[in-house]
Design an enzyme around this catalytic site. Structure first.
Site, PDB file in Angstrom:
ATOM      1  N   CYS A 137       3.053  -4.934   5.788  1.00 54.36           N
ATOM      2  CA  CYS A 137       4.082  -4.109   5.156  1.00 54.36           C
ATOM      3  C   CYS A 137       5.314  -4.954   4.876  1.00 54.36           C
ATOM      4  CB  CYS A 137       4.440  -2.910   6.039  1.00 54.36           C
ATOM      5  SG  CYS A 137       5.720  -1.854   5.332  1.00 54.36           S
ATOM      6  N   CYS A 140       8.647  -3.189   5.418  1.00 54.51           N
ATOM      7  CA  CYS A 140       9.006  -2.981   6.823  1.00 54.51           C
ATOM      8  C   CYS A 140       9.436  -4.278   7.507  1.00 54.51           C
ATOM      9  CB  CYS A 140       7.813  -2.398   7.586  1.00 54.51           C
ATOM     10  SG  CYS A 140       7.058  -0.945   6.843  1.00 54.51           S
ATOM     11  N   ASP A 141       8.707  -5.356   7.255  1.00 54.42           N
ATOM     12  CA  ASP A 141       8.858  -6.556   8.067  1.00 54.42           C
ATOM     13  C   ASP A 141       9.358  -7.785   7.321  1.00 54.42           C
ATOM     14  OD1 ASP A 141       7.864  -5.052  10.177  1.00 54.42           O
ATOM     15  OD2 ASP A 141       5.794  -5.629   9.781  1.00 54.42           O
TER      16      ASP A 141
END
Length: 312
Positions: A137, A140-141
């Site tokens: 992701c 997200c990261d």
């Protein structure tokens, strides 16, 4: 062993963001709600280190966001069972049956929020480096790799879009794909024009190296036959996704992509069965659209139940 038979107003399959939101809303309407989850509560997003694009939070971990949603749903009476795996479902307008390893449930309404998962990097070291250099992701990261060396694996629109997004963080970015790019020309051109980016086609990742975190990868050039080692800090894998619809393939209309066909009202082709979140066939898949689906499915489920009571 004879299994107990239990009836619920609403059974929600999947405890990701869409499923938990549906449980929250259905619980608030005093419905008898059960959430069944074969995997971890929260799904893929539970592993996100920091989420910065969810309204109301400057930054929140996936774990904390999911924990809050779970608490909200349970405070309104929803029961969440993540330990009793579903083995069989039977869905039709008059009878909806969910059989788990331990029980047989009947339900007036079923909300399918079973989600999707990205295909895993098919290497034996993947588990060792998951979350420690291997990610799925970028939203997200990606921020974890500010001024680092990043690899994006994949050749479709999703992979190239991820690579374009990650250039805002990367000191150097490699896009590695085993054949030719399939992404649209506009996205490809944008990536090729970025001086940080090096595209390696006809190239396969063969091995991941490192002690406690990813430090380098071994790649194989299919044209030259050469093997090389690249120092990298993180890999974002984008080689396709798989919808979690295996349980429903003979029960409900599913698109060629493997997702459940349902409109913006989340209604499927079976009365009383709704689809919410990433498992639903739709163009945009984000946390915010998942919560919207969960809300819609729950509110329309309550209306459906009210009509049933009026009939009987």
């Amino acid at each position: 062993m004879t299994k107990d038979k239990i009836h619920k107003d609403v059974i929600i399959i999947g405890a990701g963001v869409a499923g938990l939101t549906a449980a929250l809303y259905a619980g608030r309407m005093n419905l008898n709600v059960l959430v069944l989850e074969n995997g971890i509560i929260g799904g893929q997003i539970a592993n996100a280190v920091s989420i910065e694009n969810y309204p109301g939070f400057v930054s929140v971990s996936g774990k904390n966001l999911v924990s809050t949603l779970q608490t909200q749903a349970e405070n309104f009476g929803a029961v969440i069972d993540e330990f009793d795996n579903i083995v069989k479902v039977s869905l039709n307008e008059n009878s909806k049956i969910i059989e788990t390893e331990e029980k047989i449930y009947t339900a007036s309404v079923v909300i399918i929020a079973s989600g999707m998962e990205r295909k895993k990097l098919p290497l034996p070291e993947e588990k060792k480096f998951a979350g420690r250099g291997v990610h799925y992701c970028e939203l997200c990261d990606g921020h974890m790799y500010q001024d680092k060396i990043i690899v994006v694996m994949g050749g479709g629109n999703a992979a190239v879009d991820a690579a374009n997004f990650l250039t805002k963080y990367a000191k150097k970015l490699y896009l590695i794909h085993r054949s030719e790019l399939r992404a649209d020309e506009i996205s490809q051109n944008k990536l090729r024009q970025n001086p940080k980016v090096e595209i390696k086609l006809q190239t396969e990742i063969k091995k991941l190296n490192g002690d406690k975190k990813l430090e380098s990868i071994e790649i194989f050039d299919k044209n030259s036959g050469e093997v090389a080692t690249l120092a990298v800090d993180g890999i974002f894998v984008n080689i396709g996704v798989v919808a979690n619809t295996e349980l429903f393939k003979n029960e409900i209309q599913i698109s060629s992509s493997g997702r459940i066909i349902a409109g913006e009202d989340c209604r499927t082709n079976i009365d009383g069965v709704f689809a919410a979140g990433d498992v639903r066939e739709k163009e945009i898949r984000q946390l915010t659209t998942a919560t919207a689906d969960g809300t819609t499915a729950a509110l329309l489920a309550e209306k459906y139940l009210t009509k049933l009571k009026e009939v009987f």
